[in-house]
Design a protein around this motif. Structure first.
Motif, PDB file in Angstrom:
ATOM      1  N   LYS A  76       0.836  -1.199   0.000  1.00  0.00           N
ATOM      2  CA  LYS A  76       0.000   0.000   0.000  1.00  0.00           C
ATOM      3  C   LYS A  76       0.864   1.241   0.000  1.00  0.00           C
ATOM      4  O   LYS A  76       1.881   1.307   0.670  1.00  0.00           O
ATOM      5  N   LYS A  77       0.438   2.212  -0.757  1.00  0.00           N
ATOM      6  CA  LYS A  77       1.147   3.483  -0.815  1.00  0.00           C
ATOM      7  C   LYS A  77       0.215   4.587  -0.369  1.00  0.00           C
ATOM      8  O   LYS A  77      -0.977   4.384  -0.154  1.00  0.00           O
ATOM      9  N   ASN A  78       0.756   5.798  -0.261  1.00  0.00           N
ATOM     10  CA  ASN A  78      -0.093   6.930   0.085  1.00  0.00           C
ATOM     11  C   ASN A  78      -1.187   7.060  -0.957  1.00  0.00           C
ATOM     12  O   ASN A  78      -0.946   6.939  -2.153  1.00  0.00           O
ATOM     13  N   ALA A  79      -2.373   7.309  -0.517  1.00  0.00           N
ATOM     14  CA  ALA A  79      -3.487   7.414  -1.454  1.00  0.00           C
ATOM     15  C   ALA A  79      -4.222   8.716  -1.246  1.00  0.00           C
ATOM     16  O   ALA A  79      -4.395   9.166  -0.121  1.00  0.00           O
TER      17      ALA A  79
ATOM     18  N   TYR B  95     -15.523   9.590  -8.038  1.00  0.00           N
ATOM     19  CA  TYR B  95     -14.744   8.912  -7.004  1.00  0.00           C
ATOM     20  C   TYR B  95     -13.327   8.777  -7.538  1.00  0.00           C
ATOM     21  O   TYR B  95     -13.112   8.255  -8.637  1.00  0.00           O
ATOM     22  N   PHE B  96     -12.359   9.258  -6.772  1.00  0.00           N
ATOM     23  CA  PHE B  96     -10.957   9.190  -7.185  1.00  0.00           C
ATOM     24  C   PHE B  96     -10.111   8.679  -6.033  1.00  0.00           C
ATOM     25  O   PHE B  96     -10.223   9.175  -4.914  1.00  0.00           O
ATOM     26  N   LYS B  97      -9.324   7.682  -6.317  1.00  0.00           N
ATOM     27  CA  LYS B  97      -8.368   7.198  -5.321  1.00  0.00           C
ATOM     28  C   LYS B  97      -7.070   6.867  -6.051  1.00  0.00           C
ATOM     29  O   LYS B  97      -7.056   6.022  -6.944  1.00  0.00           O
ATOM     30  N   GLY B  98      -6.001   7.552  -5.682  1.00  0.00           N
ATOM     31  CA  GLY B  98      -4.745   7.368  -6.386  1.00  0.00           C
ATOM     32  C   GLY B  98      -3.593   7.068  -5.447  1.00  0.00           C
ATOM     33  O   GLY B  98      -3.520   7.615  -4.346  1.00  0.00           O
ATOM     34  N   GLU B  99      -2.724   6.201  -5.889  1.00  0.00           N
ATOM     35  CA  GLU B  99      -1.509   5.918  -5.148  1.00  0.00           C
ATOM     36  C   GLU B  99      -0.374   6.742  -5.733  1.00  0.00           C
ATOM     37  O   GLU B  99      -0.195   6.801  -6.949  1.00  0.00           O
TER      38      GLU B  99
ATOM     39  N   PHE C 102      -3.836  15.917   5.061  1.00  0.00           N
ATOM     40  CA  PHE C 102      -5.026  16.709   5.372  1.00  0.00           C
ATOM     41  C   PHE C 102      -6.279  16.045   4.850  1.00  0.00           C
ATOM     42  O   PHE C 102      -6.241  15.241   3.919  1.00  0.00           O
ATOM     43  N   ARG C 103      -7.359  16.414   5.483  1.00  0.00           N
ATOM     44  CA  ARG C 103      -8.686  16.012   5.045  1.00  0.00           C
ATOM     45  C   ARG C 103      -9.531  17.266   4.948  1.00  0.00           C
ATOM     46  O   ARG C 103      -9.507  18.109   5.839  1.00  0.00           O
ATOM     47  N   MET C 104     -10.255  17.402   3.864  1.00  0.00           N
ATOM     48  CA  MET C 104     -11.068  18.597   3.660  1.00  0.00           C
ATOM     49  C   MET C 104     -12.453  18.186   3.185  1.00  0.00           C
ATOM     50  O   MET C 104     -12.591  17.344   2.306  1.00  0.00           O
ATOM     51  N   GLU C 105     -13.467  18.771   3.796  1.00  0.00           N
ATOM     52  CA  GLU C 105     -14.849  18.534   3.378  1.00  0.00           C
ATOM     53  C   GLU C 105     -15.460  19.873   3.014  1.00  0.00           C
ATOM     54  O   GLU C 105     -15.434  20.813   3.808  1.00  0.00           O
TER      55      GLU C 105
ATOM     56  N   VAL D 223     -27.870  24.682  -8.312  1.00  0.00           N
ATOM     57  CA  VAL D 223     -26.745  23.800  -8.600  1.00  0.00           C
ATOM     58  C   VAL D 223     -25.970  23.637  -7.294  1.00  0.00           C
ATOM     59  O   VAL D 223     -25.474  24.610  -6.738  1.00  0.00           O
ATOM     60  N   PHE D 224     -25.919  22.411  -6.797  1.00  0.00           N
ATOM     61  CA  PHE D 224     -25.237  22.124  -5.530  1.00  0.00           C
ATOM     62  C   PHE D 224     -24.062  21.188  -5.760  1.00  0.00           C
ATOM     63  O   PHE D 224     -24.085  20.370  -6.679  1.00  0.00           O
ATOM     64  N   HIS D 225     -23.073  21.311  -4.889  1.00  0.00           N
ATOM     65  CA  HIS D 225     -22.056  20.268  -4.899  1.00  0.00           C
ATOM     66  C   HIS D 225     -21.416  20.112  -3.538  1.00  0.00           C
ATOM     67  O   HIS D 225     -21.407  21.010  -2.714  1.00  0.00           O
ATOM     68  N   LYS D 226     -20.918  18.903  -3.330  1.00  0.00           N
ATOM     69  CA  LYS D 226     -20.243  18.543  -2.087  1.00  0.00           C
ATOM     70  C   LYS D 226     -18.988  17.774  -2.461  1.00  0.00           C
ATOM     71  O   LYS D 226     -18.986  16.999  -3.417  1.00  0.00           O
ATOM     72  N   ALA D 227     -17.917  17.998  -1.697  1.00  0.00           N
ATOM     73  CA  ALA D 227     -16.667  17.329  -2.006  1.00  0.00           C
ATOM     74  C   ALA D 227     -15.933  16.964  -0.736  1.00  0.00           C
ATOM     75  O   ALA D 227     -15.999  17.676   0.261  1.00  0.00           O
ATOM     76  N   VAL D 228     -15.243  15.849  -0.786  1.00  0.00           N
ATOM     77  CA  VAL D 228     -14.392  15.400   0.314  1.00  0.00           C
ATOM     78  C   VAL D 228     -13.059  14.978  -0.280  1.00  0.00           C
ATOM     79  O   VAL D 228     -13.020  14.239  -1.269  1.00  0.00           O
ATOM     80  N   VAL D 229     -11.977  15.464   0.287  1.00  0.00           N
ATOM     81  CA  VAL D 229     -10.650  15.038  -0.155  1.00  0.00           C
ATOM     82  C   VAL D 229      -9.853  14.629   1.073  1.00  0.00           C
ATOM     83  O   VAL D 229      -9.912  15.283   2.111  1.00  0.00           O
ATOM     84  N   GLU D 230      -9.144  13.518   0.947  1.00  0.00           N
ATOM     85  CA  GLU D 230      -8.354  13.024   2.075  1.00  0.00           C
ATOM     86  C   GLU D 230      -7.054  12.437   1.560  1.00  0.00           C
ATOM     87  O   GLU D 230      -7.058  11.580   0.672  1.00  0.00           O
ATOM     88  N   VAL D 231      -5.938  12.899   2.101  1.00  0.00           N
ATOM     89  CA  VAL D 231      -4.632  12.333   1.776  1.00  0.00           C
ATOM     90  C   VAL D 231      -4.296  11.315   2.852  1.00  0.00           C
ATOM     91  O   VAL D 231      -4.138  11.677   4.011  1.00  0.00           O
ATOM     92  N   ASN D 232      -4.251  10.041   2.462  1.00  0.00           N
ATOM     93  CA  ASN D 232      -3.932   8.957   3.389  1.00  0.00           C
ATOM     94  C   ASN D 232      -2.496   8.505   3.189  1.00  0.00           C
ATOM     95  O   ASN D 232      -1.965   8.559   2.077  1.00  0.00           O
TER      96      ASN D 232
END
Length: 417
Positions: free
Chosen positions: A2-5, A213-217, A314-317, A354-363
């Protein structure tokens, strides 16, 4: 191993309702500030794919700037590509001055609807299969009130070109909102579970939704043993604490008059994150940035060996955020008014919201082998390494390295609070 995602979740929602009264959003198009490049345009002689990509890059920064002007003291995170995709669904039903306003705001001038749909189909196909080591899923759906008549051509073009999942639903049922929320939840791997609150209003005729949905190593993982507490000099003058990831390795670095930036590739380098450190106030930097400067920055990246890199975990919502005001400021105010012409969908409807919601998290999950390599690089360098230390407000951009499509843009202002 597993790498940083990087985990990114997002949805964009357009609500269409019956338009019997005046709209509550007016066209308040932003005038360019001093130093802004108002004349950034798409080269109409270039190929359709390049023109769509260029248009999206220009729109990306204009939308981000408009939102940033509303929320200069708040952290921001959006997917301009997602917004463009869901607006393209609506564009297929726009007519007359409404289509003209949307085309101008999105820089589609000189491109036919057929060209646009064809290029979006190609883009969605390519992005959804961009890299075996990167999970990127982009999904569209159209939800129509049962017995509301929508023109077949609108349905067909969105199904065939934008791969939209089209469903008719009895909006009066208690579980109607649940059905829509379940689709969003599935497309975001259960990370965003609720976007519509029941009951659905009687005048809502249709929802257009895009979910990403995005998840990247990372191509080269950080070692969690090198991560530790560090100061972050936040936008409001407070010194916060963050968990700072550290690595000395080979990276692409850009050093410009207004900023410095580093590119961190994912997987097979088809997608990357650019972390941009402005040299002065971040909001002033954003207000003066545009698609042309973005192109200049990307072209300025040069490989640097033994770069000492520090960026925070960081994690951002962000959101649920209404985009009506920002889109109106770009010239799209008519779509929200009683004058809206979406005759290609049905008569007497307009965009309600027009609505949007986003979550980003660096693991981060490193390995001992990677750590050993990292330590060796750090301790055997004979020269003082160049540094890139993101310990103050920065902009981050996740982009497609092949064609430059901007998938996500964010602004981090504060540490861990």
């Amino acid at each position: 191993m597993k790498k940083n995602a990087l985990l990114v979740l997002m949805f964009i929602l357009i609500i269409f309702s019956g338009c019997t009264g005046g709209g509550n959003v007016t066209d308040t198009t932003l005038k360019p500030e001093s130093g802004e490049t108002a004349g950034t345009t798409v080269d109409e002689k270039s190929q359709p794919s390049a023109r769509v990509s260029d248009a999206n890059k220009i729109f990306s920064w204009e939308l981000f700037k408009a939102l940033n002007a509303e929320e200069s003291k708040q952290e921001t995170f959006i997917s301009p590509f997602s917004v463009s995709a869901v607006l393209m669904m609506a564009y297929n039903g726009a007519e007359g001055s409404t289509r003209e306003a949307m085309a101008k705001a999105m820089h589609y001038g000189g491109m036919s609807v057929d060209e646009l749909n064809s290029e979006y189909r190609n883009l969605l196909n390519r992005l959804n299969n961009i890299d075996e080591k990167v999970k990127l899923e982009i999904a569209n759906s159209i939800w129509i009130r049962d017995e509301f008549n929508v023109k077949p051509d609108f349905i067909d073009v969105n199904k065939n070109y934008l791969f939209s999942d089209v469903r008719s639903l009895d909006f009066t049922k208690p579980d109607a909102a649940f059905e829509i929320n379940r689709w969003v939840s599935e497309k975001t791997q259960n990370r965003i579970q609720s976007v519509i609150d029941p009951p659905i209003a009687d005048d809502v005729m249709m929802y257009l939704i895009n979910a990403i949905y995005f998840k990247g190593e990372w191509k080269n993982a950080f070692d969690k043993n090198n991560t530790g507490e560090a100061d972050f000099y936040s936008y409001d003058g407070v010194t916060d604490k963050v968990q700072m990831m550290r690595k000395t390795d080979t990276f692409a670095l850009a050093e410009l008059e207004e900023c410095s930036a580093v590119a961190l590739p994912y997987g097979d380098e088809k997608v990357a994150m650019a972390v941009i450190l402005p040299k002065k106030d971040i909001n002033k930097f954003i207000s003066n940035f545009d698609g042309e400067k973005w192109n200049e920055l990307v072209k300025s990246f040069k490989t640097v060996n033994d770069l000492r890199l520090e960026i925070p975990k960081f994690r951002m919502e962000y959101g649920v955020k209404e985009l009506n005001k920002a889109l109106a400021s770009l010239g799209m105010g008519e779509v929200f008014s009683k004058n809206a012409d979406f005759g290609g969908i049905a008569e007497d409807i307009c965009m309600d919201s027009v609505f949007h919601k986003a979550v980003v998290e660096v693991n981060e999950e490193g390995t001992e082998a990677v750590a050993a390599t990292s330590v060796i690089i750090m301790t055997t360098s004979l020269e003082e390494p160049k540094t890139f230390i993101a310990n103050r407000p920065f902009v981050f951009v996740i982009y497609d390295t092949e064609e430059g499509n901007i998938l996500f843009i964010g602004k981090k202002l504060y540490g861990d609070r």
